[in-house]
Scaffold this motif. Sequence first.
Motif, short mmCIF file in Angstrom:
data_model
loop_
_atom_site.label_atom_id
_atom_site.label_comp_id
_atom_site.label_asym_id
_atom_site.label_seq_id
_atom_site.Cartn_x
_atom_site.Cartn_y
_atom_site.Cartn_z
N SER A 134 0.83 -1.21 0.00
CA SER A 134 0.00 0.00 0.00
C SER A 134 0.87 1.25 0.00
CB SER A 134 -0.93 0.03 1.23
OG SER A 134 -0.18 0.34 2.39
N TYR A 135 0.24 2.34 -0.44
CA TYR A 135 0.89 3.65 -0.42
C TYR A 135 1.24 4.03 1.02
CZ TYR A 135 1.33 8.74 -0.83
OH TYR A 135 1.79 10.04 -0.74
N GLU A 136 0.35 3.65 1.94
CA GLU A 136 0.57 4.04 3.34
C GLU A 136 1.81 3.34 3.89
OE1 GLU A 136 -2.42 3.24 1.88
OE2 GLU A 136 -3.07 5.33 1.86
N ILE A 137 2.01 2.06 3.55
CA ILE A 137 3.21 1.34 4.02
C ILE A 137 4.45 1.96 3.38
CG2 ILE A 137 4.42 -0.89 4.06
CD1 ILE A 137 1.67 -2.26 4.07
N MET A 138 4.38 2.24 2.08
CA MET A 138 5.52 2.88 1.40
C MET A 138 5.91 4.17 2.12
SD MET A 138 5.52 4.79 -2.29
CE MET A 138 4.82 6.25 -1.52
N SER A 139 4.89 4.98 2.45
CA SER A 139 5.15 6.28 3.07
C SER A 139 5.77 6.12 4.46
CB SER A 139 3.84 7.07 3.19
OG SER A 139 3.27 7.24 1.93
N ARG A 140 5.23 5.17 5.25
CA ARG A 140 5.76 4.97 6.60
C ARG A 140 7.20 4.47 6.57
NH1 ARG A 140 0.86 3.06 8.12
NH2 ARG A 140 1.50 0.87 8.13
N LYS A 141 7.47 3.56 5.63
CA LYS A 141 8.85 3.03 5.53
C LYS A 141 9.83 4.14 5.16
CE LYS A 141 8.46 -1.86 4.31
NZ LYS A 141 8.91 -2.37 5.61
N ALA A 142 9.46 4.97 4.18
CA ALA A 142 10.35 6.06 3.76
C ALA A 142 10.54 7.04 4.91
CB ALA A 142 9.77 6.77 2.54
N ALA A 143 9.45 7.35 5.61
CA ALA A 143 9.56 8.28 6.75
C ALA A 143 10.44 7.68 7.84
CB ALA A 143 8.16 8.59 7.30
N ALA A 144 10.33 6.38 8.05
CA ALA A 144 11.14 5.74 9.10
C ALA A 144 12.63 5.81 8.76
CB ALA A 144 10.70 4.28 9.28
N ILE A 145 12.95 5.65 7.49
CA ILE A 145 14.38 5.71 7.09
C ILE A 145 14.90 7.14 7.29
CG2 ILE A 145 16.01 5.41 5.18
CD1 ILE A 145 14.06 3.23 4.08
N ILE A 146 14.09 8.13 6.93
CA ILE A 146 14.51 9.53 7.11
C ILE A 146 14.63 9.85 8.60
CG2 ILE A 146 13.84 11.95 6.75
CD1 ILE A 146 12.44 10.96 4.12
N ALA A 147 13.64 9.40 9.38
CA ALA A 147 13.65 9.67 10.82
C ALA A 147 14.88 9.03 11.47
CB ALA A 147 12.37 9.14 11.47
N ALA A 148 15.22 7.83 11.05
CA ALA A 148 16.38 7.14 11.62
C ALA A 148 17.64 7.96 11.37
CB ALA A 148 16.52 5.75 11.01
N GLU A 149 17.72 8.56 10.19
CA GLU A 149 18.90 9.38 9.85
C GLU A 149 18.94 10.62 10.75
OE1 GLU A 149 21.27 8.47 7.95
OE2 GLU A 149 22.38 10.36 7.90
N ILE A 150 17.78 11.22 11.00
CA ILE A 150 17.74 12.44 11.83
C ILE A 150 18.09 12.10 13.29
CG2 ILE A 150 16.23 14.29 12.71
CD1 ILE A 150 14.72 14.11 9.99
N VAL A 151 17.66 10.93 13.74
CA VAL A 151 18.00 10.50 15.11
C VAL A 151 19.51 10.23 15.20
CG1 VAL A 151 17.67 8.67 16.82
CG2 VAL A 151 15.69 9.64 15.63
N ARG A 152 20.03 9.55 14.17
CA ARG A 152 21.47 9.20 14.16
C ARG A 152 22.32 10.46 14.08
NH1 ARG A 152 25.74 8.53 10.83
NH2 ARG A 152 24.69 9.53 9.08
N LYS A 153 21.87 11.43 13.26
CA LYS A 153 22.67 12.64 13.04
C LYS A 153 21.72 13.85 13.04
CE LYS A 153 25.96 14.60 9.75
NZ LYS A 153 26.46 14.56 8.37
N PRO A 154 21.47 14.43 14.22
CA PRO A 154 20.46 15.49 14.33
C PRO A 154 20.71 16.68 13.39
CG PRO A 154 21.10 14.72 16.50
CD PRO A 154 22.04 14.06 15.53
N ASN A 155 21.96 16.94 13.03
CA ASN A 155 22.23 18.06 12.12
C ASN A 155 22.48 17.58 10.68
OD1 ASN A 155 24.66 16.85 12.52
ND2 ASN A 155 25.84 18.74 12.77
N CYS A 156 21.75 16.54 10.30
CA CYS A 156 21.97 15.98 8.96
C CYS A 156 21.40 16.90 7.86
CB CYS A 156 21.34 14.58 8.83
SG CYS A 156 19.58 14.56 9.00
N VAL A 157 21.85 16.64 6.64
CA VAL A 157 21.37 17.36 5.46
C VAL A 157 20.47 16.39 4.69
CG1 VAL A 157 22.05 18.50 3.31
CG2 VAL A 157 23.50 18.71 5.35
N ILE A 158 19.19 16.77 4.58
CA ILE A 158 18.28 15.88 3.85
C ILE A 158 17.89 16.52 2.52
CG2 ILE A 158 17.40 14.55 5.81
CD1 ILE A 158 15.04 16.25 6.02
N GLY A 159 17.91 15.71 1.50
CA GLY A 159 17.50 16.15 0.17
C GLY A 159 16.03 15.79 0.00
N LEU A 160 15.22 16.74 -0.46
CA LEU A 160 13.77 16.51 -0.51
C LEU A 160 13.21 16.68 -1.92
CD1 LEU A 160 12.84 18.39 2.77
CD2 LEU A 160 13.03 15.91 2.44
#
Length: 240
Positions: A8-34
């Motif tokens: 589902s689109y909802e699972i796709m969205s949650r997985k992508a958000a989880a990967i981005i969130a993990a990066e922000i937790v790992r490196k709070p001052n990270c640079v994210i491309g959007l």
Amino acid sequence: MRYIKVDSYEIMSRKAAAIIAAEIVRKPNCVIGLATGSTPLGTYAQLIEWNKKGDLDFSEVTSVNLDEYYGLDASNDQSYRYFMNTNLFDHINIDKANTYVPNGIADDIDAECAAYDKRIEDFGGIDIQLLGIGPDGHIGFNEPDTCFVKPTHKVTLDASTIEANSRFFNDISEVPTSAVTMGMGAIMGAKKVILIANGLNKKEIMEKAFFGPIDPQVPASILQLHPDVTVIYTEKNPVK
Ligand code: F6R
């Protein structure tokens, strides 16, 4: 490459958000491309929810967007700056001064493009880049070409891109015919890449891009050479 097919689109969205969130937790001052477009809306909604709950802090995050229509300024509701403000930045605790979208109305577009790449380089590159994919295989607005273009540049949009994006405008004649896009250099230089796609209309291009030859006529196919790319695809569209 990790290629994940989900139901589902909802699972796709949650997985992508989880990967981005993990990066922000790992490196709070990270640079994210959007990215903009329909595909990341669910991902952004999930990130907003976690931020509102107090589980995800954007206060030290910097963002760089992939692209902007040429000739549209930030106050135009079709501009990608406007899209990012209304669909993400206005709802999270990111410092807007640390959010970058190419300036589509710069007097000197070549200088704007060079400065955009220099800024990304000065940041030490992008930690995690979120991408969608166009029906012609474009990423950012890197359209099918005879070569992969490395720097940020001004590009003429393909007829299929104008047609696909016309759904956001009152009339196809209002869709800008050119844009400024991050090039393949900054995208391929990102330490991590996530590409998300949904819908049966993207099925064929997903197969070509990730299971076919690497070919500048299918711009996303270059990602097969990236050392850390996660592709998440669902045939389903969002449940309305
Ligand atoms: C947008 C962008 C584009 C879109 C692509 C898919 O910033 O870079 O490459 O990701 O056109 O758009 P949607 O998600 O609307 O199908």
